[in-house]
Scaffold this motif. Sequence first.
Motif, short mmCIF file in Angstrom:
data_model
loop_
_atom_site.label_atom_id
_atom_site.label_comp_id
_atom_site.label_asym_id
_atom_site.label_seq_id
_atom_site.Cartn_x
_atom_site.Cartn_y
_atom_site.Cartn_z
N LEU A 5 72.68 -34.83 33.74
CA LEU A 5 73.97 -34.56 33.13
C LEU A 5 75.15 -35.06 33.96
O LEU A 5 76.30 -34.99 33.51
CB LEU A 5 74.13 -33.06 32.86
N GLU A 6 74.89 -35.55 35.17
CA GLU A 6 75.94 -36.15 36.02
C GLU A 6 77.07 -35.16 36.30
O GLU A 6 78.25 -35.53 36.34
CB GLU A 6 76.51 -37.42 35.36
N LEU A 7 76.70 -33.89 36.51
CA LEU A 7 77.71 -32.87 36.78
C LEU A 7 77.78 -32.47 38.25
O LEU A 7 78.68 -31.74 38.66
CB LEU A 7 77.42 -31.61 35.93
N GLY A 8 76.83 -32.93 39.05
CA GLY A 8 76.77 -32.55 40.46
C GLY A 8 78.07 -32.86 41.19
O GLY A 8 78.61 -33.97 41.09
N GLY A 9 78.60 -31.87 41.94
CA GLY A 9 79.80 -32.06 42.73
C GLY A 9 81.10 -31.92 41.96
O GLY A 9 82.18 -31.90 42.56
N ARG A 10 81.01 -31.83 40.64
CA ARG A 10 82.23 -31.64 39.84
C ARG A 10 82.64 -30.16 39.85
O ARG A 10 81.84 -29.30 40.21
CB ARG A 10 82.01 -32.13 38.40
N VAL A 11 83.87 -29.90 39.42
CA VAL A 11 84.44 -28.55 39.51
C VAL A 11 84.66 -27.98 38.12
O VAL A 11 85.26 -28.63 37.25
CB VAL A 11 85.79 -28.58 40.27
N ALA A 12 84.17 -26.75 37.90
CA ALA A 12 84.31 -26.09 36.60
C ALA A 12 84.93 -24.72 36.75
O ALA A 12 84.64 -23.98 37.70
CB ALA A 12 82.95 -25.95 35.92
N VAL A 13 85.78 -24.36 35.80
CA VAL A 13 86.28 -22.99 35.65
C VAL A 13 85.65 -22.40 34.38
O VAL A 13 85.66 -23.05 33.33
CB VAL A 13 87.82 -22.95 35.54
N VAL A 14 85.10 -21.20 34.51
CA VAL A 14 84.53 -20.50 33.35
C VAL A 14 85.20 -19.14 33.25
O VAL A 14 85.19 -18.36 34.22
CB VAL A 14 83.00 -20.31 33.51
N THR A 15 85.78 -18.81 32.09
CA THR A 15 86.41 -17.50 31.90
C THR A 15 85.45 -16.55 31.18
O THR A 15 84.52 -16.99 30.51
CB THR A 15 87.73 -17.60 31.11
N GLY A 16 85.71 -15.26 31.33
CA GLY A 16 84.80 -14.27 30.74
C GLY A 16 83.40 -14.44 31.29
O GLY A 16 82.41 -14.44 30.56
N ALA A 17 83.33 -14.57 32.63
CA ALA A 17 82.15 -15.14 33.28
C ALA A 17 81.09 -14.12 33.69
O ALA A 17 80.00 -14.52 34.10
CB ALA A 17 82.59 -15.92 34.52
N SER A 18 81.37 -12.83 33.60
CA SER A 18 80.50 -11.86 34.28
C SER A 18 79.28 -11.43 33.49
O SER A 18 78.37 -10.82 34.04
CB SER A 18 81.30 -10.62 34.68
N LYS A 19 79.23 -11.74 32.18
CA LYS A 19 78.08 -11.30 31.40
C LYS A 19 77.91 -12.18 30.18
O LYS A 19 78.74 -13.04 29.88
CB LYS A 19 78.23 -9.83 30.99
N GLY A 20 76.82 -11.97 29.47
CA GLY A 20 76.60 -12.64 28.19
C GLY A 20 76.64 -14.15 28.27
O GLY A 20 76.06 -14.77 29.17
N ILE A 21 77.37 -14.75 27.32
CA ILE A 21 77.45 -16.21 27.25
C ILE A 21 78.10 -16.78 28.51
O ILE A 21 77.63 -17.78 29.06
CB ILE A 21 78.24 -16.62 26.00
N GLY A 22 79.17 -16.14 28.99
CA GLY A 22 79.86 -16.64 30.17
C GLY A 22 78.97 -16.71 31.38
O GLY A 22 78.97 -17.70 32.13
N LEU A 78 89.91 -30.27 39.33
CA LEU A 78 89.26 -29.62 38.19
C LEU A 78 88.73 -30.67 37.23
O LEU A 78 89.44 -31.62 36.89
CB LEU A 78 90.27 -28.72 37.46
N ASP A 79 87.48 -30.50 36.82
CA ASP A 79 86.86 -31.43 35.88
C ASP A 79 86.50 -30.79 34.54
O ASP A 79 86.50 -31.46 33.51
CB ASP A 79 85.58 -32.02 36.49
N VAL A 80 86.16 -29.51 34.58
CA VAL A 80 85.66 -28.83 33.38
C VAL A 80 86.30 -27.46 33.26
O VAL A 80 86.39 -26.72 34.25
CB VAL A 80 84.12 -28.68 33.44
N LEU A 81 86.76 -27.12 32.06
CA LEU A 81 87.24 -25.78 31.75
C LEU A 81 86.44 -25.24 30.58
O LEU A 81 86.39 -25.89 29.52
CB LEU A 81 88.74 -25.80 31.39
N VAL A 82 85.83 -24.08 30.77
CA VAL A 82 85.12 -23.42 29.67
C VAL A 82 85.88 -22.13 29.34
O VAL A 82 85.84 -21.16 30.10
CB VAL A 82 83.66 -23.10 30.02
N ASN A 83 86.59 -22.14 28.21
CA ASN A 83 87.32 -20.97 27.74
C ASN A 83 86.34 -20.09 26.97
O ASN A 83 86.18 -20.22 25.75
CB ASN A 83 88.48 -21.38 26.83
N ASN A 84 85.67 -19.20 27.70
CA ASN A 84 84.66 -18.35 27.06
C ASN A 84 85.16 -16.93 26.81
O ASN A 84 84.65 -16.25 25.93
CB ASN A 84 83.41 -18.31 27.93
N ALA A 85 86.16 -16.48 27.57
CA ALA A 85 86.63 -15.11 27.40
C ALA A 85 87.08 -14.90 25.96
O ALA A 85 87.78 -15.73 25.38
CB ALA A 85 87.80 -14.83 28.35
N GLY A 86 86.67 -13.80 25.36
CA GLY A 86 87.03 -13.52 23.99
C GLY A 86 86.27 -12.32 23.48
O GLY A 86 85.57 -11.65 24.24
#
Length: 266
Positions: A5-22, A78-86
């Motif tokens: 997936l060529e993601l190694g070393g890149r930076v991601a932010v994930v919200t709502g991260a502590s359980k479930g899908i996040g 920053l390379d990736v943002l996952v807006n998961n909180a909801g």
Amino acid sequence: MGMELELGGRVAVVTGASKGIGLAVVRTLAAEGMHVVAASRTSSPDFPADVLHVPVDLMEPGAPAEVIARAVSAFGGLDVLVNNAGGPPPGATLPRLGFLTPDDDDWRAMFEFNLFAAVRAVRAAIPAMLERGGGSIVNVSSTAARQAAAMNIDYSAAKAALNYVGKSVSEEYGPQGIRVNTVSPGATLTDWWTKPGGAAEVLSGVTGAGADAVVKQVAPEMMRLSTGRLVHPQEIADVVALLASPRSGSTTGADYAVDGGYLKEL
């Protein structure tokens, strides 16, 4: 050799991260070798050791920008943002039946959590991504945004708005290398369903079936799921990882339903 997936070393932010899908997304991106910044009110013992947890309440207007800033200062960009909180904002319980049930404050809290927090995170992420020559934003929405029902109307309306925002931002920033896509989970086996007072218990009260039977049989039948079961969080995380990856370089403005066949229309 699997698909790299060529993601190694890149930076991601994930919200709502502590359980479930996040949490599934955090673990998946970390396993791909990414530097992951996990934003949530509480930490999780299931976070991989090298994940940077930023404790924030995403209902606070300044919180999304604070998380992005932490990612940039810790990992240089920053390379990736996952807006998961909801989902239900703190203190609310879904499903909530009927249009007249939520009042103005319920609507405000729902939009604050499911729309404005994501909008603020995207607003903060774009300048950081432009400095890197692009990036990938993945908004976690819901099939409820596309299938009207006489329940959760405030939640579904906020998610429909999120879908529009994603498509619009993808149009504006696609030429500058920022891709924006949406993943729309159907009913997913998380504590949204299984916690005390969660959806399984609420529907148990309505249908008379036990909470376990609701999850395994009643809910899949009510929603006419082609697969006959709820979605597993990992199945959503895998799609998020693919959309985060440069391998999805021509995918932008798209909405992927991961819903067990819930949405039937073309």
